[in-house]
Structures are given as structure tokens and as C-alpha cells.
Design a protein around this motif. Sequence first.
Motif, mmCIF file in Angstrom:
data_model
loop_
_atom_site.group_PDB
_atom_site.id
_atom_site.type_symbol
_atom_site.label_atom_id
_atom_site.label_comp_id
_atom_site.label_asym_id
_atom_site.label_seq_id
_atom_site.Cartn_x
_atom_site.Cartn_y
_atom_site.Cartn_z
ATOM 1 N N LEU A 124 0.820 -1.206 0.000
ATOM 2 C CA LEU A 124 0.000 0.000 0.000
ATOM 3 C C LEU A 124 0.859 1.262 0.000
ATOM 4 C CD1 LEU A 124 -2.770 1.328 0.047
ATOM 5 C CD2 LEU A 124 -2.751 1.102 2.545
ATOM 6 N N ALA A 125 1.979 1.259 0.692
ATOM 7 C CA ALA A 125 2.840 2.450 0.744
ATOM 8 C C ALA A 125 3.356 2.817 -0.649
ATOM 9 C CB ALA A 125 3.996 2.231 1.710
ATOM 10 N N ASP A 126 3.754 1.821 -1.437
ATOM 11 C CA ASP A 126 4.223 2.089 -2.798
ATOM 12 C C ASP A 126 3.098 2.630 -3.669
ATOM 13 O OD1 ASP A 126 6.931 1.199 -2.487
ATOM 14 O OD2 ASP A 126 6.184 -0.862 -2.518
ATOM 15 N N LEU A 127 1.932 2.034 -3.560
ATOM 16 C CA LEU A 127 0.777 2.501 -4.317
ATOM 17 C C LEU A 127 0.398 3.920 -3.895
ATOM 18 C CD1 LEU A 127 -1.411 1.761 -6.396
ATOM 19 C CD2 LEU A 127 -2.765 0.893 -4.487
ATOM 20 N N TRP A 128 0.429 4.175 -2.596
ATOM 21 C CA TRP A 128 0.090 5.499 -2.066
ATOM 22 C C TRP A 128 1.020 6.558 -2.659
ATOM 23 C CZ3 TRP A 128 -3.526 6.247 2.111
ATOM 24 C CH2 TRP A 128 -3.660 7.574 2.504
ATOM 25 N N ARG A 129 2.326 6.293 -2.665
ATOM 26 C CA ARG A 129 3.289 7.255 -3.217
ATOM 27 C C ARG A 129 3.013 7.514 -4.697
ATOM 28 N NH1 ARG A 129 6.659 4.742 0.492
ATOM 29 N NH2 ARG A 129 7.246 3.101 -0.989
ATOM 30 N N GLY A 175 -14.336 19.349 -5.407
ATOM 31 C CA GLY A 175 -15.338 18.637 -6.188
ATOM 32 C C GLY A 175 -15.049 17.145 -6.258
ATOM 33 N N THR A 176 -13.769 16.804 -6.402
ATOM 34 C CA THR A 176 -13.379 15.397 -6.451
ATOM 35 C C THR A 176 -13.666 14.702 -5.129
ATOM 36 O OG1 THR A 176 -11.693 15.845 -8.108
ATOM 37 C CG2 THR A 176 -11.414 13.833 -6.790
ATOM 38 N N THR A 191 -11.915 1.131 -1.187
ATOM 39 C CA THR A 191 -10.923 1.508 -2.183
ATOM 40 C C THR A 191 -11.064 2.992 -2.519
ATOM 41 O OG1 THR A 191 -10.999 -0.718 -3.096
ATOM 42 C CG2 THR A 191 -10.045 0.986 -4.491
ATOM 43 N N ALA A 192 -12.292 3.450 -2.676
ATOM 44 C CA ALA A 192 -12.536 4.862 -2.967
ATOM 45 C C ALA A 192 -12.071 5.744 -1.821
ATOM 46 C CB ALA A 192 -14.018 5.091 -3.252
ATOM 47 N N LEU A 193 -12.298 5.310 -0.596
ATOM 48 C CA LEU A 193 -11.825 6.076 0.560
ATOM 49 C C LEU A 193 -10.307 6.196 0.533
ATOM 50 C CD1 LEU A 193 -12.218 7.553 3.246
ATOM 51 C CD2 LEU A 193 -12.182 5.296 4.370
ATOM 52 N N LEU A 194 -9.621 5.111 0.237
ATOM 53 C CA LEU A 194 -8.160 5.171 0.141
ATOM 54 C C LEU A 194 -7.725 6.136 -0.953
ATOM 55 C CD1 LEU A 194 -7.064 1.459 0.616
ATOM 56 C CD2 LEU A 194 -6.517 3.409 2.093
ATOM 57 N N TYR A 195 -8.370 6.073 -2.117
ATOM 58 C CA TYR A 195 -8.016 6.979 -3.205
ATOM 59 C C TYR A 195 -8.299 8.433 -2.809
ATOM 60 C CZ TYR A 195 -7.426 9.059 -7.730
ATOM 61 O OH TYR A 195 -6.980 9.861 -8.755
ATOM 62 N N MET A 230 -5.489 9.488 -0.580
ATOM 63 C CA MET A 230 -4.259 9.668 -1.356
ATOM 64 C C MET A 230 -4.297 10.984 -2.134
ATOM 65 S SD MET A 230 -3.806 5.890 -2.955
ATOM 66 C CE MET A 230 -3.834 4.427 -1.921
ATOM 67 N N THR A 231 -5.456 11.324 -2.672
ATOM 68 C CA THR A 231 -5.606 12.564 -3.427
ATOM 69 C C THR A 231 -5.448 13.775 -2.518
ATOM 70 O OG1 THR A 231 -7.055 11.443 -5.001
ATOM 71 C CG2 THR A 231 -7.172 13.847 -4.937
ATOM 72 N N VAL A 232 -6.050 13.733 -1.346
ATOM 73 C CA VAL A 232 -5.877 14.831 -0.382
ATOM 74 C C VAL A 232 -4.419 14.930 0.047
ATOM 75 C CG1 VAL A 232 -6.490 15.619 1.944
ATOM 76 C CG2 VAL A 232 -8.276 14.801 0.389
ATOM 77 N N ASP A 233 -3.773 13.787 0.269
ATOM 78 C CA ASP A 233 -2.352 13.794 0.623
ATOM 79 C C ASP A 233 -1.515 14.419 -0.493
ATOM 80 O OD1 ASP A 233 -0.063 13.149 2.258
ATOM 81 O OD2 ASP A 233 0.327 11.472 0.899
ATOM 82 N N SER A 234 -1.875 14.166 -1.729
ATOM 83 C CA SER A 234 -1.181 14.763 -2.864
ATOM 84 C C SER A 234 -1.259 16.290 -2.794
ATOM 85 C CB SER A 234 -1.801 14.260 -4.168
ATOM 86 O OG SER A 234 -1.162 14.800 -5.288
ATOM 87 N N ALA A 235 -2.439 16.815 -2.487
ATOM 88 C CA ALA A 235 -2.600 18.266 -2.365
ATOM 89 C C ALA A 235 -1.820 18.808 -1.168
ATOM 90 C CB ALA A 235 -4.084 18.619 -2.247
#
Length: 163
Positions: A40-45, A64-65, A126-130, A133-138
Motif C-alpha cells: 500500500l505504501a508504494d501505491l500510495w506514493r 469537487g473530487t 478503495t474509494a476512501l483510500l483513493y 491519497m488525493t488529499v495527501d497529494s494536495a
Amino acid sequence: MIRQAVIDDVSLAKAVRRAGGRVWLGLADRVDSIRPYPDLADLWRMVARSAYAQLRHNPPALLGTVAGLALVYLAPPVTLAAGLLTGDGPAAWAGGAAWAVMTGTYLPMLRYYRQPPWLAPLLPYTALLYLLMTVDSAVRHYRGQGAAWKGRTYARPEAAPDR
């Protein structure tokens, strides 16, 4: 231009289109990933590196996302649980029905990728994880950390033009 792009495949596709070429995006049986994501850590990055860039570093697009993901994928199980906990039958029924429809529409994709059907009801997780990850990206973007990819760290862009 492509070398400095965080999402190089999208930049390549735009360059091909500008040059008059055609791009096809779709499912294919003969495609294998050359970059493994064993945990999961690799996927998250990988997702955190590009998710906010894909949204063109646009706060309203991020909001919006997040709202869309929450409404489409998280509201059904939350509504089901809330309905069951409060004894609200119609809410429980609506949440359960929405989750069932979501599960059913995900089954063909699981079959296509030869995954077990019991994974279908897990789509909200899965959607919650995504979403996270998107919020972490921001968050990484606004902390000035840039995107790390292939041993390089890309600087925080000053503007996000759509070229």
C-alpha cells in the motif's frame, strides 16, 4: 516538455494530439505494468505523486473530487449503517440498494481482471483510500514538497496551465 512533466504519459498524449496524431485510451488484454506496487505504501506514493497534478493544482477541482467520491462511494455504506443504527428503515434500504448497485456495476471489471467477486462490495473502501491519497497529494503540494518520481523531485509549479 515531457521530461519535466509529473504525468509524462498525459503530456506525451497531448503532444501527439498537437502534432495531429491520434490517441486511444481503453482496456487491453496484452498490457503488463513494468512498475510493481507490492504494498500500500508504494501505491500510495504513486497516486500521491500525481493526483493533485491531474487536478491541475486547482482547489475547487480537489473539493469537487472529494465531494464526488464521498457522495458516490462513501454515502451508500454510511447511509446503510446510519439507517440500521437509528432504526430508519428507508435510509437503510436506500443505502443498501445504492451499495448493491455499486457492487453489481463493479463485478464486470473484476471479472475482466480475473479478480474474485467478493472484492466488489469493498469498492467504497478503495474509494476512501483513493480520496485520502488525493488529499495527501494536495497537502504535499502545498507543503512545497513537490512530486517525487523516478529519483527526481519536481518543484512546486507556480501555475498550472493547460497546454
